[in-house]
Design an enzyme around this catalytic site. Sequence first.
Site, PDB file in Angstrom:
ATOM      1  N   ARG A  61      -5.217  -2.034   8.919  1.00  0.00           N
ATOM      2  CA  ARG A  61      -5.133  -3.489   8.705  1.00  0.00           C
ATOM      3  C   ARG A  61      -5.416  -4.224  10.017  1.00  0.00           C
ATOM      4  O   ARG A  61      -6.486  -4.020  10.567  1.00  0.00           O
ATOM      5  CB  ARG A  61      -3.766  -3.875   8.129  1.00  0.00           C
ATOM      6  N   THR A  68       4.337   2.703   5.731  1.00  0.00           N
ATOM      7  CA  THR A  68       2.938   2.265   5.703  1.00  0.00           C
ATOM      8  C   THR A  68       2.140   3.118   6.681  1.00  0.00           C
ATOM      9  O   THR A  68       2.633   3.434   7.770  1.00  0.00           O
ATOM     10  CB  THR A  68       2.757   0.773   6.066  1.00  0.00           C
ATOM     11  N   ARG A  73      13.488   9.957  -3.363  1.00  0.00           N
ATOM     12  CA  ARG A  73      14.390  11.084  -3.647  1.00  0.00           C
ATOM     13  C   ARG A  73      15.669  10.991  -2.815  1.00  0.00           C
ATOM     14  O   ARG A  73      16.783  11.167  -3.325  1.00  0.00           O
ATOM     15  CB  ARG A  73      13.642  12.388  -3.335  1.00  0.00           C
ATOM     16  N   ARG A 118       0.970  -5.251  -5.222  1.00  0.00           N
ATOM     17  CA  ARG A 118       1.156  -6.408  -4.338  1.00  0.00           C
ATOM     18  C   ARG A 118       1.318  -7.584  -5.294  1.00  0.00           C
ATOM     19  O   ARG A 118       0.388  -7.928  -6.006  1.00  0.00           O
ATOM     20  CB  ARG A 118      -0.047  -6.598  -3.431  1.00  0.00           C
ATOM     21  N   ILE A 131      -8.785   7.460   1.288  1.00  0.00           N
ATOM     22  CA  ILE A 131      -8.449   8.890   1.402  1.00  0.00           C
ATOM     23  C   ILE A 131      -7.299   9.064   2.405  1.00  0.00           C
ATOM     24  O   ILE A 131      -6.486   9.971   2.300  1.00  0.00           O
ATOM     25  CB  ILE A 131      -9.693   9.717   1.797  1.00  0.00           C
ATOM     26  N   GLY A 149       0.844  -1.209   0.000  1.00  0.00           N
ATOM     27  CA  GLY A 149       0.000   0.000   0.000  1.00  0.00           C
ATOM     28  C   GLY A 149       0.872   1.249   0.000  1.00  0.00           C
ATOM     29  O   GLY A 149       1.867   1.308   0.718  1.00  0.00           O
ATOM     30  N   ASP A 198      -0.113   2.187   8.427  1.00  0.00           N
ATOM     31  CA  ASP A 198      -0.566   1.374   9.562  1.00  0.00           C
ATOM     32  C   ASP A 198       0.374   1.464  10.776  1.00  0.00           C
ATOM     33  O   ASP A 198      -0.022   1.120  11.890  1.00  0.00           O
ATOM     34  CB  ASP A 198      -0.688  -0.094   9.147  1.00  0.00           C
ATOM     35  N   ALA A 254     -12.445  11.076  20.900  1.00  0.00           N
ATOM     36  CA  ALA A 254     -13.533  10.128  20.595  1.00  0.00           C
ATOM     37  C   ALA A 254     -14.236   9.658  21.862  1.00  0.00           C
ATOM     38  O   ALA A 254     -13.626   9.562  22.928  1.00  0.00           O
ATOM     39  CB  ALA A 254     -12.964   8.926  19.848  1.00  0.00           C
ATOM     40  N   ARG A 260     -24.674   7.550  12.215  1.00  0.00           N
ATOM     41  CA  ARG A 260     -24.259   7.749  10.823  1.00  0.00           C
ATOM     42  C   ARG A 260     -22.877   7.120  10.653  1.00  0.00           C
ATOM     43  O   ARG A 260     -21.996   7.318  11.503  1.00  0.00           O
ATOM     44  CB  ARG A 260     -24.200   9.240  10.476  1.00  0.00           C
ATOM     45  N   ASP A 299       5.638  -4.741   6.094  1.00  0.00           N
ATOM     46  CA  ASP A 299       6.067  -6.115   6.401  1.00  0.00           C
ATOM     47  C   ASP A 299       6.075  -7.044   5.183  1.00  0.00           C
ATOM     48  O   ASP A 299       6.982  -7.854   5.006  1.00  0.00           O
ATOM     49  CB  ASP A 299       5.142  -6.730   7.460  1.00  0.00           C
ATOM     50  N   ARG A 303     -26.091  13.910  16.909  1.00  0.00           N
ATOM     51  CA  ARG A 303     -26.080  12.533  16.418  1.00  0.00           C
ATOM     52  C   ARG A 303     -24.851  11.772  16.916  1.00  0.00           C
ATOM     53  O   ARG A 303     -23.938  12.336  17.517  1.00  0.00           O
ATOM     54  CB  ARG A 303     -26.016  12.555  14.891  1.00  0.00           C
ATOM     55  N   ARG A 331      -4.706   7.391   2.640  1.00  0.00           N
ATOM     56  CA  ARG A 331      -3.393   7.075   2.077  1.00  0.00           C
ATOM     57  C   ARG A 331      -2.860   8.178   1.163  1.00  0.00           C
ATOM     58  O   ARG A 331      -1.697   8.151   0.770  1.00  0.00           O
ATOM     59  CB  ARG A 331      -3.468   5.764   1.282  1.00  0.00           C
TER      60      ARG A 331
END
Length: 329
Positions: free
Chosen positions: A174, A128, A24, A75, A254, A14, A130, A189, A247, A106, A165, A256
Amino acid sequence: MKKIKRIGVLTSGGDAPGMNAAVRAVVRTAIANGIECIGIRRGWQGLIQSDFVPLTRESVGHLLSRGGTILYTARSEDFMTEKGRLKAVATCKMLGLDGIVAIGGDGTFRGALELSRLGIPVVGVPATIDNDVGCTNYTIGFDTACNTAIECIDKLRDTMQSHERCSVVEVMGRNAGFLALYVGIAVGATAVLVPEKELDFERDVVERMQESRLAGNTHFMIVVAEGAGSAVEISHRLEEAVGIKPRVTVLGHIQRGGAPNARDRETATRMGYYAATALAEGRYNCIIGTKEGGIVELPIEEALTMKKNLQMERYRIMETMQFGSVLTK
Ligand code: F6P
């Protein structure tokens, strides 16, 4: 020691913001050491298919701020096979490559290990969103992805607040919860669900919302790591449990994209520099990592066995920020 004359650089798996900055840095460091650099396009698949482009000091100009990867990424199923890997070795011989810098996660490094076993020197650079590579505190792209997610969630919060809401937002990562937890802390959150912590729906979601309501809140933000479940499913369960209709937003790819931020440009430049320097100085079959702000080199085989745990202390901090409930229980 054999003088290194030419190396290849590729991005695989990814994509992550900052991959271009790493390319570079590899190219410019190689050139500064009198080494030519060839870009291998589409990761390991490109090595199998001899898909390459010569890179110069100039051709990697204006890349620091560009998201994605100019080398493309893939991949590769073929690289999982002996036949594919032997073709990749043949490309290295044909191009006269004395080593490869592989930028990715990995999966990329498992490929690097296989290639090194066939006699091709490889150095890995972790990139990555992640942040789930065990041998390094940090992977290129993580900070930018966190910021992208935060920007989106801040916008969601505005409308959730207006309508009183509940939002259930799914973030990538992942099988790891690094992205979700960092983002969850940064957006305040109501609850964060991560794969590293077994979910007790009543305690981790329903009670947290009730406490939040008692504390005076009329809107709620539940952040779900994709590895912990789907936002749609969590939303259905919430509807059944408390009778509200959350919702759902799946942030998806997005996260990435976009220009890498300062941390990712700087880290990618340092990691790319150290990767090319390692090859120039005759060190290889290692992965570049960060530790306590500095750079480390770890043998690939050992690096792939290393685990990085989500710091549960951070989870407690996230909970404490909301209601202090963990302190009073
Ligand atoms: O590893 C990066 C990542 O974006 C993960 O967070 C996610 O699970 C996966 O890649 C998505 O992969 P793809 O781009 O193949 O859909």
